[in-house]
Enzyme design. Structure first.
Site, PDB file in Angstrom:
ATOM      1  NE  ARG A 150      -3.883   5.447   3.654  1.00 48.41           N
ATOM      2  CZ  ARG A 150      -4.508   4.677   4.521  1.00 48.41           C
ATOM      3  NH1 ARG A 150      -4.850   5.162   5.698  1.00 48.41           N
ATOM      4  NH2 ARG A 150      -4.802   3.427   4.228  1.00 48.41           N
TER       5      ARG A 150
ATOM      6  CD  GLU B 248      -2.964  -1.043   2.333  1.00 48.48           C
ATOM      7  OE1 GLU B 248      -2.900  -0.070   3.112  1.00 48.48           O
ATOM      8  OE2 GLU B 248      -3.797  -1.952   2.454  1.00 48.48           O
TER       9      GLU B 248
ATOM     10  CG  HIS C 291      -8.432   6.809   2.502  1.00 47.96           C
ATOM     11  ND1 HIS C 291      -8.468   6.574   1.144  1.00 47.96           N
ATOM     12  CD2 HIS C 291      -7.866   5.704   3.056  1.00 47.96           C
ATOM     13  CE1 HIS C 291      -7.954   5.377   0.895  1.00 47.96           C
ATOM     14  NE2 HIS C 291      -7.587   4.834   2.036  1.00 47.96           N
TER      15      HIS C 291
ATOM     16  NE  ARG D 158      -3.806   5.449   9.574  1.00 50.46           N
ATOM     17  CZ  ARG D 158      -4.392   4.499   8.849  1.00 50.46           C
ATOM     18  NH1 ARG D 158      -4.031   3.245   8.991  1.00 50.46           N
ATOM     19  NH2 ARG D 158      -5.337   4.796   7.989  1.00 50.46           N
TER      20      ARG D 158
ATOM     21  CG  HIS E  47      -9.057   7.224   6.637  1.00 49.55           C
ATOM     22  ND1 HIS E  47     -10.087   6.305   6.615  1.00 49.55           N
ATOM     23  CD2 HIS E  47      -7.906   6.494   6.672  1.00 49.55           C
ATOM     24  CE1 HIS E  47      -9.596   5.077   6.635  1.00 49.55           C
ATOM     25  NE2 HIS E  47      -8.281   5.156   6.684  1.00 49.55           N
TER      26      HIS E  47
END
Length: 847
Positions: free
Chosen positions: A302, A132, A253, A398, A363
Site C-alpha cells: 500500500r 490483495e 489507503h 501493514r 487508514h
C-alpha cells in the site's frame, strides 16, 4: 510563558457508580470480542465486561471490506505469508510476532468460522480466496463479496449476546486507567453517554484491562475510520505511563473515494480487493502508471501505491486519480462488490460505466501501544490488541488484510494468558497526575494541520509547523467543562503530538512514513523503533534497536519473552539445553552425522506426532533449534494445549542437516516428555468434566524440569499448586507436632510470612474444625475415602477450599470430584506420565 503540558489525566467528575469484573475489555471489534469470548471459554466462571463507545455492532471491524488473510489454501503456506508480511514491513517487523500471526492464523480463522462467521465459498463448498496488494498468493477469505467485516462482527456479536458471563456497556467512552500502588492497572473510569442503569462517569474494577479500542484515523481531516476512532486507547495508555511504539507509521489507503476538495471526516473505502480482481489505476488522461513502478503493479504494497498516486497527482496538478474497473461488467460488480457499487452510485458515480475517482486517505496505524507476544504492555495488568496495539507484525507498513487476523490471533493469546492468571484487582491508589482538557473547538484545527503537514507527504518544515500548531492548541481562553467533545479533542491532541514527534525524529523514508527531505531508506541509522512515554516532563522518546535475528547460543528476544510469559525462565532453559547437549557431545561432535552428511548440506525436517495426545513444549523445542543461531529456521504448525493425531506435523525446521540431526534428540526429549504430561493431565481433566473440581499438580517433578512440567500441566487443562517450598506454606503433621498444634503452626507461619498462602493437611475429620478455627483458607484432605470426602465437604460448608490427595486414580476421579471438593492433587501428572511418541522426519536435503 511556557506551553501548557499535555494532560496526564482527563478532567472528569468523580465516579458515581462502580462495577466489577475479572477482565474489562475496551472495544467491541474483532480483537475485543475475541478476547471476551475466548476468555470465558478457557476460564469457567470468568466474568468479562465489554465497554464500547458506540453500539456493540459498531467500530472499525464492520468497515473491513477486503477480508482476512491466512494460509488456508493447500498450495499456500505460513512461510509464504510470513515472507510477504516481512517484505511489506520494510525491515521493522518483529519476525517472531509475524511467525505467530501466520502460524496460528489459519486455526484462528477456522475457530471464527466455528463461531458462525460464514465466508464466501464456490459451488463445491471450498473457500473463495482472493489476492490483495503485497500478497503473492490468493489467501484473502471474504464474506458477502465485500462485506467481510460486517459478517465477522455479526457472528461475534451474536456469540457475545449468547454468553451470560459477558456484560456489555454501550455508548461508553473510556477515560483513564485506575492504577494501584504498584502502578498496575486495576480498572478503568468511563463515561456512559445516555440514561439507564448506569450513566455518567463510573469506574470498573477488574484484574486486567484490555485495550481493543481501534485506531486514531480521526486525527486527520480525511480518513476511512469511523467517527469514534479518536485514538482514545493510545491516549489513555500514554497517560497511564505505557510505552507507545512507531506512531509515525500511519498507512494511507491508496484508493479512497474522492468526494471533492472540501470533503472531511469518514470517507468511503474502495477495497484493495477491487484491484485484486483486476482493476487498474489511471491518471486524468487515462494513462495507467503502476506497471513501471513495481513488479506487482496495482498489487504492490500500500505504501508503494499511495506514493505512486501522490507523485502522479503532483506531476499532473490534480487532486485525485481514477480506479478503472469498467471491464468487470454489471454482473461481477453486483456479485463481488455489491456494497462498493451501492456506495459509489449513492455519490453519483457508476463504476460499471465510468472510472472511480480516488485519492489516498488516512487508514490504519501500524504503530500503537507496545506489547509482547501475549498482548502485555509495559504497564502491569494492561493488555492491548487490534489496531490500538503495536505487536510488531506490521513493521513500517501493514500488509493488506492482516489487521483482522492480528486481532483474532493476539486476542486469543491474550485470553489464554488471562485464563491462567490471578485476576484479583489491587486497590486504586490516590491519583495525583495533573488533570486537564483542551477546548473541543480545536478538533478541526488539529485535523487540518495533521493532513496538511503530517499526512502522506512530510518534511522537517511541515512537521515543525504542525508541532507549533499543536502546542498552541493546548491553550484555551475559557474554562473547559468535562464532556465527550472535550475528552475526544484532548485524546486527539495527545496522539497527534506523539505522532508528529516520532515523524519529525525519523529522518528517512520507510514504509508508510514518507519524508520528502529524506527520500531514502537508511538502515544504518534508522533500523530502530521509536518508543514514546508521557511523563511529568512531557513526551520522552527512546530509540530501541530493531533485532530481527539472534546470535548462536542465544534466543530471539520475542521467543525469550514468550517463554518468560509461560513461566519458563529463558536463561534457565538455555542452561538445560546446554547440559543436554554436553551429555550428548562431551565437547566433541556427532560422529555419525559428521561421517555421513556432506559438508554444506541443508535439509527440511518435520516434527510429527506418532500417537494421539495433547501437545506441550513447542516453544521449548523451538528454543533447542533456535539457540544454534540464525541459520536455523523454525515454523510451528500447532499450538501447545491443542490435540494432535497420528501424522500431524507439529513443527518444521530448516537448516544444515548435521545441525538438525545433532539437535533432534534434545528437542524431542523435551517435546515428548512435556506432551506426555499434558496428555495425562487432559485425561484427568476429562474425567472430572462437568464438576467444579480442578486437577492440580504437586512438587513431584524431575530436577530442573519443574517449571516446564508445571507448564505442561497447564497445557493439559490442569492448574498448578505451589512451585516450591518458598511461595506457599503447606502445614503437615510433622509441622504440627513440631509447633505444638495446628493453631500454633498456622500462627507461626502467618507471623513469619504475612500474606503467604497457607494450606493445612489433615488426615481425619476431627482435624478439620481446628484447621478452620486457626484460619485455614485451604485444607488438604489426605487419603480420604469418597465417603469421608463427602462428609468433609458437608462439614466445611464452603468456609475453605478443599483438596483431595493420595490414593486417587483415573477410575475414581469422577466420584471424588462429585463430592464437591475444589481440587484433585495428582502427583502422577509430573512424576510418572508416559512420553507421547513424536518423531522427526527428514523430507528434503540439498548440498
Amino acid at each position: 510563558m511556557s506551553p501548557a503540558a499535555i494532560p496526564r489525566r482527563l478532567l472528569a467528575p468523580e465516579p458515581g457508580w462502580t462495577a466489577d469484573a475479572d477482565v474489562v475489555v475496551v472495544g467491541s471489534g474483532i480483537a475485543g470480542l475475541t478476547v471476551a469470548l475466548r476468555f470465558t471459554e478457557l476460564r469457567p466462571g470468568g466474568r468479562v465486561l465489554v465497554v464500547t463507545k458506540d453500539v456493540l455492532s459498531a467500530g472499525s471491524t464492520r468497515w473491513a471490506q477486503g477480508g482476512i488473510a491466512a494460509a488456508l489454501d493447500p498450495d499456500d503456506s505460513p512461510a509464504e505469508h510470513m515472507r510477504d508480511t516481512l517484505i511489506a514491513g520494510v525491515g521493522l517487523c518483529d519476525e517472531e510476532a509475524v511467525r505467530v500471526l501466520v502460524t496460528e492464523g489459519p486455526g484462528a480463522v477456522r475457530r471464527l468460522m466455528a463461531r458462525g462467521a460464514e465466508f464466501d465459498r464456490d459451488p463445491s463448498g471450498r473457500l473463495q480466496l482472493t489476492r490483495e496488494g503485497g500478497h503473492r498468493r490468493d489467501r484473502i477469505a471474504h464474506a458477502g463479496g465485500d462485506a467481510t467485516g460486517t459478517e465477522i462482527q455479526r457472528a461475534l456479536v451474536a456469540a457475545v449476546r449468547a454468553e451470560p458471563r459477558i456484560e456489555v456497556i454501550e455508548h461508553a467512552l473510556a477515560l483513564d486507567l485506575l492504577l494501584d500502588a504498584r502502578g498496575a492497572a486495576c480498572g478503568v473510569t468511563l463515561h456512559v453517554m445516555g440514561e439507564g442503569a448506569r450513566d455518567g462517569v463510573g469506574a470498573v474494577r477488574a484484574g486486567a484491562v484490555v485495550l481493543a479500542s481501534g485506531g486514531m484515523g480521526q486525527v486527520y481531516a480525511a480518513t476511512t475510520n469511523p467517527v469514534v476512532s479518536t485514538g482514545d486507547g493510545i491516549a489513555l495508555a500514554l497517560r497511564a505511563g505505557a510505552v507507545v511504539r512507531d506512531l509515525e507509521f500511519v498507512q494511507f489507503h491508496p484508493t479512497v473515494l474522492w468526494l471533492g476538495p472540501r470533503a472531511t471526516g469518514q470517507q468511503p473505502l474502495i477495497s484493495e480487493a477491487v484491484r485484486g480482481e483486476g482493476a487498474v489505476l489511471i491518471d486524468a488522461s487515462g494513462e495507467r502508471f503502476m506497471p513501471g513502478v513495481h513488479e506487482l503493479a496495482e498489487l504492490a504494497p500500500r505504501d508503494v501505491v499511495a506514493k505512486a498516486i501522490m507523485r502522479r497527482m503532483r506531476e499532473t496538478g490534480t487532486d485525485h486519480v481514477y480506479l478503472d474497473a469498467r471491464h468487470f461488467g454489471e454482473a461481477k460488480w453486483r456479485a463481488r462488490f455489491p456494497t462498493i457499487l451501492e456506495v459509489c452510485r449513492s455519490h453519483g458515480i457508476d463504476p460499471v460505466t465510468e472510472p472511480i475517482p480516488v485519492a489516498p486517505a488516512a487508514h490504519y496505524a501500524s504503530g500503537g501501544v507496545r506489547t509482547d507476544l501475549y498482548g502485555r504492555t509495559s504497564v502491569p495488568n494492561l493488555y492491548a490488541c487490534g489496531e490500538v496495539a503495536c505487536t510488531g507484525v506490521h513493521g513500517a507498513n501493514r500488509l493488506a488484510s492482516n489487521s483482522l487476523l492480528e486481532g483474532l490471533v493476539f486476542g486469543e493469546r491474550i485470553a489464554a494468558d488471562l485464563a491462567g492468571r490471578d485476576l484479583t484487582p489491587g486497590e486504586p491508589a490516590p491519583d495525583d497526575r495533573p488533570a486537564g482538557l483542551v477546548d473541543p473547538r480545536v478538533r478541526l484545527k488539529i485535523q487540518g494541520h495533521m493532513s496538511r503537514g503530517a499526512g502522506v507527504l512530510r518534511s522537517d518544515r511541515s512537521l515543525a509547523e504542525v508541532a507549533r500548531a499543536l502546542t498552541d492548541a493546548r491553550w484555551t481562553p475559557i474554562a473547559v467543562e468535562p464532556c465527550t467533545e472535550a475528552w475526544e479533542a484532548t485524546n486527539l491532541l495527545t496522539v497527534a503530538s506523539a505522532l508528529v514527534a516520532a515523524a519529525a525524529e525519523r529522518k528517512e523514508t520507510r514504509g508508510s512514513h514518507w519524508r520528502e527531505d529524506h527520500p531514502e531508506r537508511d538502515d544504518d541509522r534508522w533500523l530502530v523503533h521509536l518508543d514514546i512515554r508521557l511523563t511529568a516532563e512531557g513526551l520522552v522518546m527512546q530509540h530501541t534497536p530493531h533485532r530481527s535475528r539472534t546470535e548462536p547460543g542465544r534466543l530471539p528476544a520475542a521467543l525469550a519473552a514468550e517463554l518468560a510469559g509461560l513461566g519458563i525462565d529463558p536463561d534457565g532453559l538455555l542452561r538445560l539445553i546446554r547440559t543436554a547437549l554436553d551429555e550428548d557431545l562431551a565437547g566433541g561432535q556427532d560422529v555419525t552425522s559428521a561421517a555421513t552428511i556432506p559438508a554444506g548440506q541443508r535439509a527440511v525436517a518435520d516434527l510429527v506426532a506418532r500417537k494421539e495426545g495433547v501437545i506441550a513444549g513447542l516453544p521449548v523445542a523451538e528454543a533447542v533449534f533456535r539457540q544454534a543461531g540464525p541459520e536455523i529456521e523454525v515454523e510451528r504448525h500447532a499450538k501447545d494445549g491443542e490435540p494432535a493425531r497420528p501424522g500431524d506435523v507439529l513443527m518444521t525446521v530448516r537448516g544444515p542437516t548435521a545441525t538438525l540431526l545433532t539437535l533432534e534428540r534434545t528437542a524431542l526429549n523435551f517435546l515428548t516428555h512435556l506432551s506426555g504430561v499434558a496428555t495425562l493431565t487432559r485425561r484427568w481433566v476429562d474425567a472430572v468434566a462437568g464438576t467444579k473440581a480442578r486437577i492440580r499438580d504437586s512438587r513431584k517433578t524431575l530436577p530442573g524440569l519443574r517449571a516446564l512440567e508445571k507448564y505442561a500441566v497447564r497445557c493439559g487443562g490442569g492448574v498448578n499448586h505451589r512451585m516450591g517450598l518458598h511461595d506457599a506454606a503447606l502445614i503437615k503433621d510433622n509441622h504440627i507436632v513440631a509447633a505444638g498444634g495446628v493453631a500454633e503452626a498456622f500462627r507461626a507461619v502467618r507471623e513469619a510470612f504475612p500474606g503467604l498462602p497457607i494450606e493445612v493437611e489433615v488426615d481425619s475429620l476431627d482435624q478439620i474444625e481446628p484447621a478452620l478455627a486457626a484460619g485455614a483458607e485451604e485444607i488438604l484432605l489426605d487419603n480420604f475415602s469418597v465417603e469421608r470426602l463427602a462428609e468433609a465437604v458437608r462439614l466445611v460448608r464452603g468456609r475453605a477450599r478443599l483438596e483431595a490427595s493420595g490414593g486417587l486414580t483415573l477410575e475414581s476421579a469422577r466420584a471424588v470430584a462429585e463430592t464437591g471438593v475444589d481440587y484433585l492433587a495428582v502427583g502422577a501428572l509430573t512424576h510418572s506420565a508416559p512420553a507421547l511418541d513424536i518423531g522427526m522426519d527428514l523430507r528434503g536435503a540439498a548440498g
